[in-house]
Design a protein around this motif. Structure first.
Motif, PDB file in Angstrom:
ATOM      1  N   CYS A  12       0.832  -1.213   0.000  1.00 16.61           N
ATOM      2  CA  CYS A  12       0.000   0.000   0.000  1.00 16.61           C
ATOM      3  C   CYS A  12       0.860   1.255   0.000  1.00 16.61           C
ATOM      4  O   CYS A  12       0.540   2.236  -0.679  1.00 16.61           O
ATOM      5  N   THR A  16       0.852   4.074  -2.999  1.00 14.34           N
ATOM      6  CA  THR A  16       0.622   5.477  -2.681  1.00 14.34           C
ATOM      7  C   THR A  16       1.780   6.342  -3.139  1.00 14.34           C
ATOM      8  O   THR A  16       1.569   7.424  -3.701  1.00 14.34           O
ATOM      9  N   ALA A  20       1.603   9.326  -5.940  1.00 11.21           N
ATOM     10  CA  ALA A  20       2.027  10.685  -5.599  1.00 11.21           C
ATOM     11  C   ALA A  20       3.161  11.151  -6.501  1.00 11.21           C
ATOM     12  O   ALA A  20       3.285  12.342  -6.779  1.00 11.21           O
ATOM     13  N   ILE A  30       1.062  13.501  -0.935  1.00 14.56           N
ATOM     14  CA  ILE A  30       1.139  12.536   0.164  1.00 14.56           C
ATOM     15  C   ILE A  30       0.579  13.135   1.451  1.00 14.56           C
ATOM     16  O   ILE A  30      -0.255  12.528   2.130  1.00 14.56           O
ATOM     17  N   GLY A  33      -3.274  13.779   1.209  1.00 13.70           N
ATOM     18  CA  GLY A  33      -4.059  12.551   1.374  1.00 13.70           C
ATOM     19  C   GLY A  33      -4.077  12.073   2.816  1.00 13.70           C
ATOM     20  O   GLY A  33      -5.102  11.621   3.323  1.00 13.70           O
ATOM     21  N   ILE A  67      -2.237   6.178   5.257  1.00 12.76           N
ATOM     22  CA  ILE A  67      -1.705   5.606   4.016  1.00 12.76           C
ATOM     23  C   ILE A  67      -2.723   5.661   2.882  1.00 12.76           C
ATOM     24  O   ILE A  67      -2.393   6.056   1.769  1.00 12.76           O
ATOM     25  N   LEU A  68      -3.958   5.300   3.138  1.00 18.92           N
ATOM     26  CA  LEU A  68      -4.952   5.211   2.072  1.00 18.92           C
ATOM     27  C   LEU A  68      -5.857   6.432   1.965  1.00 18.92           C
ATOM     28  O   LEU A  68      -6.564   6.573   0.972  1.00 18.92           O
ATOM     29  N   GLY A  69      -5.901   7.275   2.977  1.00 18.58           N
ATOM     30  CA  GLY A  69      -6.730   8.477   2.920  1.00 18.58           C
ATOM     31  C   GLY A  69      -8.203   8.157   3.113  1.00 18.58           C
ATOM     32  O   GLY A  69      -8.576   7.213   3.821  1.00 18.58           O
TER      33      GLY A  69
END
Length: 82
Positions: A12, A16, A20, A30, A33, A67-69
């Motif tokens: 992940c 990401t 970015a 980054i 998010g 990490i994933l927002g």
């Protein structure tokens, strides 16, 4: 911590970072998010008593939010329903 969880986390993180890197200002993407993910997690935590939807505040949910927002928050809420 099992190796599979660490492997998924690294995957992940790499996805990401790759997304970015395609932007004009990668660090802004980054941090933007991550900020949106933490804001979404805070909103779910604050509105939990009103909506009846609650996510526990721990390292897993915070890491997913960073990490994933916002898609990570939605994923956690869907997994919470299952």
């Amino acid at each position: 911590m099992p190796a599979s969880i660490i492997a998924v986390g690294i995957f992940c993180l790499l996805v990401t970072a790759r997304a970015a890197a395609c932007r004009r200002w990668p660090l802004l993407g980054i941090f933007g998010g991550a900020a949106c993910g933490l804001a979404g997690l805070g909103a779910v935590a604050l509105l939990g008593p009103l909506t009846g939807v609650a996510l526990p505040l721990n390292a897993l949910t915070a890491g997913t939010a960073v990490i994933l927002g916002l898609p990570g928050i939605i994923l956690l809420m869907v997994l919470n329903l299952l």
